[in-house]
Design an enzyme around this catalytic site. Structure first.
Site, short mmCIF file in Angstrom:
data_model
loop_
_atom_site.label_atom_id
_atom_site.label_comp_id
_atom_site.label_asym_id
_atom_site.label_seq_id
_atom_site.Cartn_x
_atom_site.Cartn_y
_atom_site.Cartn_z
N THR A 1 46.63 73.33 -22.04
CA THR A 1 45.79 73.17 -20.85
C THR A 1 46.19 74.19 -19.80
O THR A 1 47.36 74.57 -19.71
CB THR A 1 45.95 71.75 -20.27
N VAL A 30 37.60 63.42 -26.40
CA VAL A 30 37.62 64.09 -25.10
C VAL A 30 38.74 63.47 -24.28
O VAL A 30 38.85 62.24 -24.20
CB VAL A 30 36.27 63.94 -24.38
#
Lengths: 140, 166
Positions: A1, A30
């Site tokens: 990320t 998700v």
């Protein structure tokens, strides 16, 4: 990320976060990143936050919004970030990290994981680190 | 008001052989975003620039360099939020896009929605003229190696990615 938060010369804050997600995740899984309040949040009245870590745990505590809630209660960016990460760890066992700014230009880069690469630029100085406690500075 | 930008990579385990590139990547992205702020640009422009650069950097799990799902495919998520108006945009499970963060910004700027997902996000990207890229261009050898190593039933991908403890 990866992610970023910023304050511009007019005092407006913003956040952005992007991720490939969890290694070998189920198709269609998700995580926190695209969820408002979990992967990021920005409000000129309090500040901006971008998060990283185990997405399911981040969503359970809406980590980005939790940091800003603590800032609204009067805590500094750093204290609010630390207390929110500690809450996530104690409540759901999750590890992660956040970068946080407030509209006055105070900032923090905090994490409960072993490492998180981070960098900040303000007033002609670049700050950066990777391991807990690391804080290098250099002129830009 | 002194402008300010703070950038992060992923929380978790960064192997030693990748730590230097990881540190250099966030420093470089931060400086690029800071230049935008110094030139009078908005905080939104700055954060999108920083994240775009990290998506283009194969040492980070976003854009090129994303981890693979169990089928060996890339599915990416991104969000942006503007503190002036609380406007936001996001995409989830999006494929074949080099810079999901820019697509998230288009969702914020061009639609009344908060998040578009999967094929709907792809259709929106096409309608906005966003160039699709081959999935292979987003997959690194490192990502493929980690995917392979975590296919066995005994594997623990979360531990592999996040590390055992903070």
């Amino acid at each position: 990320t990866v992610g970023a938060v910023a304050v511009d010369a007019e005092g407006n804050v913003a956040c952005a976060t992007s991720t490939g997600g969890m290694l070998n995740k189920m198709e269609g899984r998700v995580g926190d990143t695209p969820c408002i309040g979990s992967g990021g949040y920005a409000d000129n009245l309090s500040g901006a936050v971008s998060t990283t870590g185990y997405g399911e745990d981040i969503m359970k505590v809406t980590l980005a919004r939790l940091v800003l809630f603590h800032m609204e209660q009067g805590q500094s960016a750093e204290a609010a970030s630390d207390v929110s990460l500690a809450y996530m760890k104690s409540r759901v066992g999750g590890l992660g990290g956040v970068v946080t700014v407030d509209p006055r230009g105070n900032w923090a880069a905090c994490f409960s994981s072993r490492q998180m690469s981070w960098a900040a630029a303000q007033g002609g100085t670049l700050h950066h680190g990777l391991y807990a406690g690391e804080h290098f500075t250099q002129n830009i | 008001m002194l402008p300010l930008v703070v950038v992060h990579g992923g929380a978790g385990h960064v192997p030693k052989e990748r730590s230097e590139n990881s540190a250099m990547g966030v420093c470089s992205a931060t400086q690029a975003a800071y230049r935008i702020l110094q030139d009078g640009g908005s905080s939104m422009d700055a954060v999108v620039e920083a994240v775009t650069r990290l998506e283009n950097n194969p040492f980070f799990n976003a854009g090129c360099g994303s981890v693979l799902n169990v089928k060996g495919d890339v599915e990416m998520d991104a969000i942006v939020m503007d503190g002036r108006t609380l406007a936001s945009g996001a995409v989830s499970a999006v494929r074949n896009i080099a810079n999901p963060v820019q697509l998230a910004r288009l969702v914020m700027d061009k639609t009344s929605h908060a998040c578009l997902t999967a094929e709907g996000a792809s259709q929106f990207a096409r309608s906005m003229g966003v160039v699709e890229v081959p999935q292979e261009s987003l997959i690194t050898e490192y990502a493929r190696m980690r995917w392979r190593n975590n296919l066995e039933p005994s594997a623990n991908p979360v531990e592999c990615q996040m590390g055992k403890m903070g």
